[in-house]
Design an enzyme around this catalytic site. Structure first.
Site, PDB file in Angstrom:
ATOM      1  N   GLY A  38       0.831  -1.197   0.000  1.00 15.12           N
ATOM      2  CA  GLY A  38       0.000   0.000   0.000  1.00 15.12           C
ATOM      3  C   GLY A  38       0.867   1.249   0.000  1.00 15.12           C
ATOM      4  N   LEU A  39       0.242   2.376  -0.197  1.00 16.68           N
ATOM      5  CA  LEU A  39       0.954   3.644  -0.240  1.00 16.68           C
ATOM      6  C   LEU A  39       1.600   3.979   1.105  1.00 16.68           C
ATOM      7  CD1 LEU A  39      -1.677   5.814  -2.165  1.00 16.68           C
ATOM      8  CD2 LEU A  39       0.570   5.119  -3.046  1.00 16.68           C
ATOM      9  N   SER A  40       2.589   4.838   1.072  1.00 11.97           N
ATOM     10  CA  SER A  40       3.177   5.359   2.304  1.00 11.97           C
ATOM     11  C   SER A  40       2.088   6.103   3.072  1.00 11.97           C
ATOM     12  CB  SER A  40       4.328   6.313   1.973  1.00 11.97           C
ATOM     13  OG  SER A  40       4.855   6.888   3.148  1.00 11.97           O
ATOM     14  N   SER A  42      -0.497   4.632   4.440  1.00 11.80           N
ATOM     15  CA  SER A  42      -1.772   3.900   4.390  1.00 11.80           C
ATOM     16  C   SER A  42      -2.042   3.128   5.676  1.00 11.80           C
ATOM     17  CB  SER A  42      -1.786   2.945   3.193  1.00 11.80           C
ATOM     18  OG  SER A  42      -0.755   1.975   3.308  1.00 11.80           O
ATOM     19  N   LYS A  44       0.204   0.346   6.608  1.00 13.87           N
ATOM     20  CA  LYS A  44       0.746  -1.019   6.461  1.00 13.87           C
ATOM     21  C   LYS A  44       1.470  -1.489   7.720  1.00 13.87           C
ATOM     22  CE  LYS A  44       3.448   0.011   3.134  1.00 13.87           C
ATOM     23  NZ  LYS A  44       3.086   1.449   3.196  1.00 13.87           N
ATOM     24  N   SER A  45       2.454  -0.717   8.142  1.00 13.45           N
ATOM     25  CA  SER A  45       3.273  -1.133   9.283  1.00 13.45           C
ATOM     26  C   SER A  45       2.461  -1.172  10.561  1.00 13.45           C
ATOM     27  CB  SER A  45       4.465  -0.177   9.439  1.00 13.45           C
ATOM     28  OG  SER A  45       5.346  -0.283   8.340  1.00 13.45           O
ATOM     29  N   SER A 112       5.994  -1.793  -1.955  1.00 17.44           N
ATOM     30  CA  SER A 112       5.995  -2.766  -3.064  1.00 17.44           C
ATOM     31  C   SER A 112       5.025  -2.347  -4.169  1.00 17.44           C
ATOM     32  CB  SER A 112       5.679  -4.178  -2.557  1.00 17.44           C
ATOM     33  OG  SER A 112       4.605  -4.211  -1.645  1.00 17.44           O
TER      34      SER A 112
END
Length: 210
Positions: A38-40, A42, A44-45, A112
């Site tokens: 996903g986008l920065s 978003s 994810k982490s 990614s």
């Protein structure tokens, strides 16, 4: 030719006497790769780390490969060009493959951005070993969040090759799960993911949990 004079064609895989299935049985759960893209900004982490904590509480051996953390070490020599992003994904997938063989649930959280490279990562694993999670969030919302101030720098031209600004992000075509963080909280996201893992994937080995 390697530095020691040995050709790569002479490198032979050494088969371990302990199989992945043996390690899974010892850990009482399956080992899989969960790939968050996903986008920065978003989430994810954040979502991946919260899921890792949830799995840990359920005695699941899990480890998070965070994209930023990997760039502190094994990927520190890579830039953010398309070519180096591809290599970043390749290395992460190969590390993930080793974790899965070790009987661990490995989570990878990195932008990614390229569909082809995500498919290449998937091909390293058996069909039931790889789960792609698309952390969906609009570019506008990611920019509004901008937790690291990266979008602001990218808009000023201080950061080049920034995904979503001057480098494209290709949305996953067939992810196993889509988590829309525009709509869902972290807790709601983790609940969806954990339900998928335990109810559909059957993460725990049948008969192993008393």
């Amino acid at each position: 030719m390697n530095n020691d004079g040995e050709s790569e064609s002479n490198v032979v895989w050494h088969q371990s006497s302990i199989k992945k299935e043996d390690r899974e049985k010892q850990h009482n759960h399956k080992s899989i790769m969960i790939w968050f893209t996903g986008l920065s900004g978003s989430g994810k982490s954040t979502v991946a780390n919260a899921l890792q904590h949830k799995l840990f509480e359920k005695n699941i051996n899990a480890y998070l490969l965070d994209g930023d953390n990997l760039r502190y070490g094994i990927n520190k020599d890579l830039s953010f060009t398309a070519k180096d992003r591809q290599e970043n994904m390749r290395r992460t997938a190969e590390i993930g493959k080793l974790f899965v063989d070790a009987g661990v649930v490995v989570l990878a959280a990195l932008i990614s951005p390229f569909e082809k490279e995500r498919l290449n990562a998937r091909r390293l694993f058996k069909p039931d070993e790889f789960i792609e999670v698309y952390i969906k969030c609009s570019l506008l919302e990611c920019e509004n969040r901008d937790p690291k101030g990266l979008y602001k720098k990218a808009r000023k031209g201080e950061i080049k090759n920034f995904t979503g600004i001057d480098q494209p992000y290709e949305e996953p075509q067939n992810p196993e799960i889509v988590i829309d963080t525009n709509e869902l909280s972290i807790d709601e996201s983790v609940e969806i993911l954990s339900s998928y893992l335990f109810d559909k994937v059957k993460l725990h080995i049948v008969g192993s949990i008393k």
